[in-house]
Design an enzyme around this catalytic site. Structure first.
Site, PDB file in Angstrom:
ATOM      1  N   GLY A 304      29.821  39.355  37.366  1.00  0.00           N
ATOM      2  CA  GLY A 304      29.359  40.646  37.136  1.00  0.00           C
ATOM      3  C   GLY A 304      29.197  41.493  38.220  1.00  0.00           C
ATOM      4  O   GLY A 304      28.676  41.211  39.312  1.00  0.00           O
ATOM      5  N   GLY A 306      32.330  42.739  37.991  1.00  0.00           N
ATOM      6  CA  GLY A 306      33.716  42.448  37.813  1.00  0.00           C
ATOM      7  C   GLY A 306      34.566  42.945  38.981  1.00  0.00           C
ATOM      8  O   GLY A 306      35.812  42.849  38.950  1.00  0.00           O
ATOM      9  N   GLY A 307      34.078  43.602  40.066  1.00  0.00           N
ATOM     10  CA  GLY A 307      34.941  43.990  41.025  1.00  0.00           C
ATOM     11  C   GLY A 307      35.815  42.995  41.650  1.00  0.00           C
ATOM     12  O   GLY A 307      36.899  43.224  41.892  1.00  0.00           O
ATOM     13  N   LYS A 308      35.062  42.079  42.239  1.00  0.00           N
ATOM     14  CA  LYS A 308      35.577  40.885  42.894  1.00  0.00           C
ATOM     15  C   LYS A 308      36.569  40.130  41.810  1.00  0.00           C
ATOM     16  O   LYS A 308      37.913  39.765  42.281  1.00  0.00           O
ATOM     17  CB  LYS A 308      34.776  39.923  43.486  1.00  0.00           C
ATOM     18  N   GLU A 327      29.592  34.762  34.112  1.00  0.00           N
ATOM     19  CA  GLU A 327      28.494  35.560  34.285  1.00  0.00           C
ATOM     20  C   GLU A 327      27.395  35.454  33.346  1.00  0.00           C
ATOM     21  O   GLU A 327      27.777  35.322  32.105  1.00  0.00           O
ATOM     22  CB  GLU A 327      29.045  37.005  34.286  1.00  0.00           C
ATOM     23  N   ASP A 351      25.361  30.444  32.367  1.00  0.00           N
ATOM     24  CA  ASP A 351      24.995  30.383  33.910  1.00  0.00           C
ATOM     25  C   ASP A 351      25.512  29.401  34.800  1.00  0.00           C
ATOM     26  O   ASP A 351      26.155  28.243  34.447  1.00  0.00           O
ATOM     27  CB  ASP A 351      23.378  29.609  33.610  1.00  0.00           C
ATOM     28  N   ASP A 372      29.285  35.038  44.618  1.00  0.00           N
ATOM     29  CA  ASP A 372      28.697  36.443  45.312  1.00  0.00           C
ATOM     30  C   ASP A 372      27.504  36.398  44.778  1.00  0.00           C
ATOM     31  O   ASP A 372      27.186  36.760  43.637  1.00  0.00           O
ATOM     32  CB  ASP A 372      29.692  37.503  44.727  1.00  0.00           C
ATOM     33  N   CYS A 425      25.410  40.497  49.492  1.00  0.00           N
ATOM     34  CA  CYS A 425      25.240  41.939  50.222  1.00  0.00           C
ATOM     35  C   CYS A 425      23.831  42.060  50.877  1.00  0.00           C
ATOM     36  O   CYS A 425      23.341  42.995  50.539  1.00  0.00           O
ATOM     37  CB  CYS A 425      25.538  42.838  49.153  1.00  0.00           C
TER      38      CYS A 425
END
Length: 490
Positions: A304, A306-308, A327, A351, A372, A425
């Site tokens: 989540g 969903g970009g990658k 997700e 999970d 991520d 990030c």
């Protein structure tokens, strides 16, 4: 134990409750009424309401401001001004609170919340923009008259006291000398909590001059980056269509020159999505890692929003691969489904740590795994201005535990010979190097680090000594994404 109270915006402690104009009331919500808008211009009103919602409701600035602009039918220059005021005030919150407290003669925690937010907004206009002083003072007093009746005289006095000094003079008065307290000095000058500055400096090898350059870059508005989905649109073609510029490093990146990405046809028809170039680079790096044998089963373990997954799904369609996107939050899983519509992507709302315990996530079954991991988000402070004041050191232990558990699950999910890309990030060493080392050690499987530097586009500067890579806003123009690539050897 270190006392981190000094790292918070000035006056975040529990106040005493004196009474009088401008003092904090027992109404702890401090809710500003939407009715009876003041005669201030709509852009300032929108900014005030967004700032108030962030502090009152723990709202996200980008989401709440978008709703307010739409509700108030603001666009063009008014929307741009409201955005500048909102994001700028939230970025500068710590220093603004120091200045407001000095001018008011009281801790900001003892100022009524609606008046406090209005004064923050007014101080930002006075000190950080070209708004004429009389306009900033008058508009702020009008705003306070509407949202905090009885405090307009107090607001007028505070604003006029602030006008007596320039920003440089205020900073010289309030910041400790650099020679005596360099981190405290940088905190006031560049609007970052001290604990974040220390974490940045550690990740930058203790170089405070380089750290200062990062802090300056963190305070600049971030350009919107688009990801041209492979097989659906070329980056150069997309750049021409949206009047943008192809990215400096990612072959999929396009920098948007202005305007709202929501209005782009390429967004609505699924040819592109909004995604920082750094996020594109680390996802592509996972796919660039050399692999022997099968290469058709890919796993995005924390997919989540969903970009990658959208980028991986686009490339999977071209390579004949399939992506499993996991997700845990149902609403975010639905966003992943929307982002990957028409792609060879299966979304599992579960999970990611359930690898080996759920038949849909068997062990040793995936060729490539992307983790991520949820993190503090300290690498994206340009895009989330309120996050620097909302995050606290106490957030780290539960996050790093979750990060280790997800990395261990990923190493169980990947087949021998396959690769895992661990991404955050955040440049905080506890979330990057420490988590990777501990996760690999606790996984019980044998792994080797893959040098991530050759997996990124040739010519990228400042990638360090390897094998991991840390991207930086001030070096690469991206969010501060961390990348470690591990190969399971047995």
């Amino acid at each position: 134990m270190n006392d981190h109270r000094a790292d918070r915006p000035h006056g975040s402690g529990r106040p005493r409750r004196p009474s009088g104009p401008g003092y904090a009331r027992d109404d702890r919500a401090g809710r500003a009424p939407r009715s009876g808008r003041p005669p201030s211009d709509p852009a300032r009103q929108a900014a005030y309401e967004a700032i108030a919602a962030v502090h009152r409701d723990d709202a996200y600035a980008n989401l709440v401001l978008s709703d307010i602009l739409r509700e108030m039918h603001l666009s063009g220059r008014d929307a741009a001004f409201a955005t500048e005021l909102t994001y700028g005030t939230l970025r500068a919150l710590g220093t603004l609170d120091l200045i407001v407290a000095e001018a008011a003669g009281r801790d900001v925690a003892r100022i009524d919340p609606p008046a406090r937010d209005a004064l923050r907004l007014g101080a930002y206009q006075l000190l950080y923009t070209r708004v004429p002083a009389h306009a900033a003072v008058n508009q702020t007093v009008d705003l306070v008259r509407s949202v905090a009746p009885g405090a307009s005289g107090f607001a007028n006095a505070v604003m006029r006291a602030i006008t007596e000094r320039s920003l440089d003079e205020w900073l010289e008065r309030l910041a400790p000398p650099y020679a005596e307290d360099p981190v405290g000095n940088l905190s006031v000058l560049h609007n970052h909590p001290q604990w974040i500055i220390r974490s940045f400096a550690e990740a930058l090898g203790g170089d405070l001059e380089d750290t200062a350059r990062l802090l300056i870059e963190d305070n600049q508005p971030a350009t919107v980056h688009l990801c041209a989905r492979p097989g659906r649109v070329d980056a150069v073609e997309l750049a021409d269509e949206v009047d943008g510029v192809p990215g400096a490093f990612s072959p999929y990146a396009v920098y948007l020159n202005g305007g709202s990405p929501r209005e782009l046809a390429a967004i609505h028809d699924g040819r592109t999505h909004v995604q920082d170039e750094g996020s594109q680079l680390v996802a592509a790096a996972m796919l660039a890692a050399p692999l022997e044998g099968r290469d058709t089963r890919w796993l995005d373990l924390c997919a989540g929003p969903g970009g990658k997954a959208g980028l991986l799904g686009s490339i999977a369609a071209l390579r004949g691969a399939e992506v499993t996107a996991v997700e845990v939050a149902e609403h975010r899983a639905r966003l992943v489904e929307q982002a990957t519509e028409g792609m060879p992507v299966t979304v599992l709302p579960m999970d990611g740590r359930s690898v080996g315990r759920d038949p849909d996530l068997p062990e040793e079954s995936f060729d490539r795994v992307l983790v991520d991991a949820p993190c503090t988000g300290l690498g994206s402070l340009r895009r989330r201005p309120e996050a620097r004041w909302r995050r606290q050191p106490a957030d780290l232990p539960p996050l790093t535990r979750l990060q280790r558990e997800l990395l261990v699950a990923a190493l169980r999910a990947v087949r021998p010979g396959g690769v895992v890309a661990y991404v955050t990030c955040s440049p905080h060493m506890v979330e990057t190097q420490v988590t990777v080392s501990e996760g690999a050690r606790r996984s019980g499987v044998e792994v080797d680090f893959v040098d991530a530097r050759p997996l990124l586009p040739p010519g990228m500067p400042g990638l360090g000594a390897g094998p991991t890579v840390q991207l930086w806003p001030h070096r690469h123009g991206t969010d501060a994404m961390f990348l470690a690539v591990l190969r399971r050897t047995a």
